[in-house]
Design a protein around this motif. Structure first.
Motif, PDB file in Angstrom:
ATOM      1  N   GLY A 183       2.987  -8.448  17.948  1.00 54.35           N
ATOM      2  CA  GLY A 183       2.341  -9.577  17.286  1.00 54.35           C
ATOM      3  C   GLY A 183       2.385  -9.521  15.777  1.00 54.35           C
ATOM      4  O   GLY A 183       1.560 -10.132  15.109  1.00 54.35           O
ATOM      5  N   ARG A 184       3.365  -8.808  15.201  1.00 54.08           N
ATOM      6  CA  ARG A 184       3.437  -8.653  13.752  1.00 54.08           C
ATOM      7  C   ARG A 184       4.664  -9.371  13.188  1.00 54.08           C
ATOM      8  O   ARG A 184       5.739  -9.328  13.790  1.00 54.08           O
ATOM      9  N   THR A 185       4.498 -10.007  12.059  1.00 50.65           N
ATOM     10  CA  THR A 185       5.609 -10.619  11.343  1.00 50.65           C
ATOM     11  C   THR A 185       6.176  -9.610  10.345  1.00 50.65           C
ATOM     12  O   THR A 185       5.596  -8.537  10.123  1.00 50.65           O
ATOM     13  N   TYR A 186       7.295  -9.966   9.723  1.00 52.40           N
ATOM     14  CA  TYR A 186       7.857  -9.098   8.681  1.00 52.40           C
ATOM     15  C   TYR A 186       6.859  -8.898   7.550  1.00 52.40           C
ATOM     16  O   TYR A 186       6.741  -7.805   6.988  1.00 52.40           O
ATOM     17  N   ASN A 187       6.156  -9.955   7.215  1.00 51.30           N
ATOM     18  CA  ASN A 187       5.182  -9.853   6.132  1.00 51.30           C
ATOM     19  C   ASN A 187       4.015  -8.942   6.518  1.00 51.30           C
ATOM     20  O   ASN A 187       3.520  -8.169   5.691  1.00 51.30           O
ATOM     21  N   ASP A 188       3.603  -9.008   7.795  1.00 50.61           N
ATOM     22  CA  ASP A 188       2.535  -8.122   8.275  1.00 50.61           C
ATOM     23  C   ASP A 188       2.948  -6.659   8.146  1.00 50.61           C
ATOM     24  O   ASP A 188       2.162  -5.811   7.709  1.00 50.61           O
ATOM     25  N   LEU A 189       4.198  -6.364   8.536  1.00 46.81           N
ATOM     26  CA  LEU A 189       4.693  -4.990   8.473  1.00 46.81           C
ATOM     27  C   LEU A 189       4.724  -4.475   7.041  1.00 46.81           C
ATOM     28  O   LEU A 189       4.313  -3.342   6.767  1.00 46.81           O
ATOM     29  N   ALA A 190       5.198  -5.326   6.134  1.00 48.00           N
ATOM     30  CA  ALA A 190       5.276  -4.917   4.726  1.00 48.00           C
ATOM     31  C   ALA A 190       3.886  -4.705   4.132  1.00 48.00           C
ATOM     32  O   ALA A 190       3.649  -3.732   3.400  1.00 48.00           O
ATOM     33  N   LEU A 191       2.956  -5.596   4.453  1.00 53.45           N
ATOM     34  CA  LEU A 191       1.598  -5.483   3.921  1.00 53.45           C
ATOM     35  C   LEU A 191       0.910  -4.227   4.446  1.00 53.45           C
ATOM     36  O   LEU A 191       0.239  -3.504   3.696  1.00 53.45           O
ATOM     37  N   ARG A 192       1.114  -3.966   5.722  1.00 54.38           N
ATOM     38  CA  ARG A 192       0.510  -2.774   6.318  1.00 54.38           C
ATOM     39  C   ARG A 192       1.065  -1.501   5.677  1.00 54.38           C
ATOM     40  O   ARG A 192       0.304  -0.578   5.350  1.00 54.38           O
ATOM     41  N   PHE A 193       2.374  -1.464   5.485  1.00 59.65           N
ATOM     42  CA  PHE A 193       2.983  -0.281   4.874  1.00 59.65           C
ATOM     43  C   PHE A 193       2.499  -0.099   3.435  1.00 59.65           C
ATOM     44  O   PHE A 193       2.186   1.012   3.012  1.00 59.65           O
ATOM     45  N   ARG A 194       2.428  -1.190   2.705  1.00 60.67           N
ATOM     46  CA  ARG A 194       1.992  -1.096   1.306  1.00 60.67           C
ATOM     47  C   ARG A 194       0.555  -0.587   1.225  1.00 60.67           C
ATOM     48  O   ARG A 194       0.226   0.249   0.378  1.00 60.67           O
ATOM     49  N   ASN A 195      -0.300  -1.096   2.089  1.00 61.80           N
ATOM     50  CA  ASN A 195      -1.702  -0.674   2.072  1.00 61.80           C
ATOM     51  C   ASN A 195      -1.859   0.797   2.443  1.00 61.80           C
ATOM     52  O   ASN A 195      -2.716   1.504   1.916  1.00 61.80           O
ATOM     53  N   GLN A 196      -1.009   1.270   3.353  1.00 63.57           N
ATOM     54  CA  GLN A 196      -1.134   2.638   3.832  1.00 63.57           C
ATOM     55  C   GLN A 196      -0.460   3.661   2.927  1.00 63.57           C
ATOM     56  O   GLN A 196      -0.967   4.776   2.757  1.00 63.57           O
ATOM     57  N   CYS A 197       0.680   3.270   2.357  1.00 58.20           N
ATOM     58  CA  CYS A 197       1.521   4.281   1.718  1.00 58.20           C
ATOM     59  C   CYS A 197       1.739   4.111   0.224  1.00 58.20           C
ATOM     60  O   CYS A 197       2.290   5.015  -0.413  1.00 58.20           O
ATOM     61  N   CYS A 198       1.341   3.004  -0.333  1.00 56.26           N
ATOM     62  CA  CYS A 198       1.643   2.766  -1.742  1.00 56.26           C
ATOM     63  C   CYS A 198       0.465   3.040  -2.659  1.00 56.26           C
ATOM     64  O   CYS A 198       0.531   2.746  -3.849  1.00 56.26           O
ATOM     65  N   GLU A 199      -0.598   3.555  -2.134  1.00 60.23           N
ATOM     66  CA  GLU A 199      -1.760   3.846  -2.961  1.00 60.23           C
ATOM     67  C   GLU A 199      -2.031   5.355  -2.959  1.00 60.23           C
ATOM     68  O   GLU A 199      -2.098   5.985  -1.903  1.00 60.23           O
ATOM     69  N   SER A 200      -2.190   5.895  -4.150  1.00 59.84           N
ATOM     70  CA  SER A 200      -2.599   7.297  -4.307  1.00 59.84           C
ATOM     71  C   SER A 200      -1.696   8.263  -3.550  1.00 59.84           C
ATOM     72  O   SER A 200      -2.165   9.170  -2.854  1.00 59.84           O
ATOM     73  N   VAL A 201      -0.384   8.084  -3.659  1.00 56.72           N
ATOM     74  CA  VAL A 201       0.549   9.011  -3.027  1.00 56.72           C
ATOM     75  C   VAL A 201       1.550   9.484  -4.074  1.00 56.72           C
ATOM     76  O   VAL A 201       1.772   8.831  -5.090  1.00 56.72           O
ATOM     77  N   THR A 202       2.153  10.627  -3.837  1.00 52.74           N
ATOM     78  CA  THR A 202       3.212  11.090  -4.720  1.00 52.74           C
ATOM     79  C   THR A 202       4.483  10.310  -4.414  1.00 52.74           C
ATOM     80  O   THR A 202       4.646   9.736  -3.326  1.00 52.74           O
ATOM     81  N   PHE A 203       5.381  10.321  -5.356  1.00 54.61           N
ATOM     82  CA  PHE A 203       6.632   9.598  -5.187  1.00 54.61           C
ATOM     83  C   PHE A 203       7.430  10.162  -4.024  1.00 54.61           C
ATOM     84  O   PHE A 203       8.046   9.421  -3.248  1.00 54.61           O
ATOM     85  N   LYS A 204       7.413  11.485  -3.864  1.00 52.58           N
ATOM     86  CA  LYS A 204       8.159  12.099  -2.763  1.00 52.58           C
ATOM     87  C   LYS A 204       7.611  11.667  -1.408  1.00 52.58           C
ATOM     88  O   LYS A 204       8.375  11.323  -0.494  1.00 52.58           O
ATOM     89  N   SER A 205       6.292  11.689  -1.256  1.00 52.93           N
ATOM     90  CA  SER A 205       5.725  11.298   0.034  1.00 52.93           C
ATOM     91  C   SER A 205       5.972   9.811   0.302  1.00 52.93           C
ATOM     92  O   SER A 205       6.162   9.414   1.453  1.00 52.93           O
TER      93      SER A 205
END
Length: 432
Positions: free
Chosen positions: A262-284
């Motif tokens: 039940g996810r669109t491309y935009n849903d997938l991108a938003l979920r990934f950004r929320n999970q992985c683009c905050e307070s992480v190192t560049f390598k991770s």
């Protein structure tokens, strides 16, 4: 006399406009507002192609003064280009005048037809003709010819496949900025091209909307057993793409619909950004980004070589920054760099083996899906992708369409995906 000694700042690039150039521009601005296109084409031919017999002494004197400059051959193509676009920008707004655009551009394909009768101008005319003959080899002239292709009507589908890829430029508004403009393009050219781009994008979305609505209505009547009875009241709408009906429907469902969860491309991108683009190192982030990308790849294909190559490519992006926190600069540069790997590096060898391999193995729809995953994660990189696609388009521009079917298919599929994602087209009601 050195013309460049009295320059004022131009509106394109670092070029400077002399008073003599401004006389030319003002002249054409005045003429285009008062004279018919066929007469203006004749004027242009007399002034710039033949170089003789022009009736305005001030304009001829200004042109001759420019030609006296020993550096004129280095910048005169800019003058010609701007004069063309002063006329084109006006004509493009009136359908009855648009025929003259092709006639104007085609003038440069002809050799001068008039002998030089004015002995006092013989040297100036010879220099003009030599410089104008070189214009045909410039990027500005190539862009003018592409512009004519954009405005020309599409040919009969029965012969289209044997025509050059370049004749399709009008179908892809996302290529206009890079195929029809350069950093040195004058204001008139930029205004004209962006207006055309807006109009072309609206047409793409309108044609798709009409086609989808027709298919939906026809399907509903068929389910109700009323198709034979009421089909005559439907307004038929042909497939507006160069994809088959099946390919078009599959692409529309892919980019407007939802996956098994039940996810669109935009849903997938938003979920990934929320999970992985905050307070992480560049390598991770790069490690997680790898998983995000390969989740859209057929595992059987990925295991062959793609996954390892992708992982190594990401690993090699700014390794000195691996321990830093992810920031906007690193995100943009990583996504842009990934397009070098997936599509083509416009500044490198122009190798695009990976892109062809993806299309041949995953198909145009899923390959477009990979690119869309990146775009939706970082929308700032859309111009970077468009530049890479324009690089491929330019590379194969002279090739027959049927010899680069893979490229036509991906260009068409991207047209759909970008219209559905970044345009005003909404067909979710039809896909649901």
């Amino acid at each position: 006399m050195n013309v460049q000694s009295s320059y004022s700042q131009s509106d394109y690039g670092a070029r400077l406009v002399s008073p003599q150039e401004q006389v030319l521009y003002d002249h054409w601005l005045s003429c285009v507002n008062s004279e018919q296109p066929d007469l203006l084409v004749q004027r242009f031919n007399a002034l710039f192609i033949d170089g003789t017999g022009y009736g305005d002494p001030e304009v001829v004197s200004s042109l001759d003064t420019i030609l006296l400059d020993r550096h004129a051959d280095m910048y005169f193509h800019h003058i010609l280009n701007r004069c063309c676009h002063i006329l084109i920008n006006k004509w493009q707004k009136n359908r009855e005048c648009q025929f003259a655009i092709a006639e104007l551009v085609n003038l440069f394909e002809y050799f001068p037809s008039q002998a030089v009768r004015e002995v006092s101008r013989a040297r100036s005319v010879r220099r003009l003709r030599d410089i104008v003959s070189q214009f045909r080899k410039t990027e500005q002239y190539l862009m003018l010819k592409r512009l004519v292709q954009v405005m020309s009507r599409e040919s009969d589908p029965r012969v289209r496949s044997r025509q050059p890829l370049g004749t399709l430029i009008g179908r892809y508004p996302y290529l206009y900025e890079h195929c029809l403009l350069s950093e040195e393009s004058p204001k008139e050219q930029k205004t004209h091209v962006r207006r055309m781009q807006h109009q072309a994008q609206r047409k793409v979305e309108l044609d798709l909307s009409q086609y989808v609505n027709y298919r939906v209505r026809r399907s509903r009547l068929k389910r109700k057993g009323l198709l034979k009875e009421q089909e005559q009241w439907l307004r038929p709408s042909q497939n507006p793409t160069l994809l088959s009906d099946r390919e078009l429907v599959d692409s529309l469902q892919q980019f407007s619909g939802k996956d098994a969860y039940g996810r669109t491309y935009n849903d997938l991108a938003l979920r990934f950004r929320n999970q992985c683009c905050e307070s992480v190192t560049f390598k991770s982030f790069k490690d997680d980004f790898y998983e995000y990308i390969v989740s859209g790849v057929d595992p059987a294909y990925g295991r062959q070589h793609f996954n390892d190559a992708l992982y190594q490519h990401l690993k090699d992006i700014y390794p000195d920054n691996d321990n830093q926190r992810l920031n906007d600069f690193l995100l943009v540069r990583t996504c842009s760099n990934l397009f070098n790997f997936l599509v083509v590096d416009p500044a490198g060898s122009h190798s695009h083996f990976m892109f062809i391999d993806l299309i041949n193995n995953l198909g145009a729809t899923l390959t477009t899906g990979l690119l869309l995953r990146i775009l939706l994660l970082c929308r700032k990189v859309k111009p970077y992708l468009e530049r890479r696609l324009s690089t491929l388009f330019s590379h194969y521009e002279a090739a027959k369409q049927d010899s680069v079917g893979w490229l036509v298919k991906i260009l068409e599929t991207l047209n759909l995906a970008l219209s559905l994602t970044f345009g005003h087209l909404d067909i979710s009601h039809a896909i649901a």
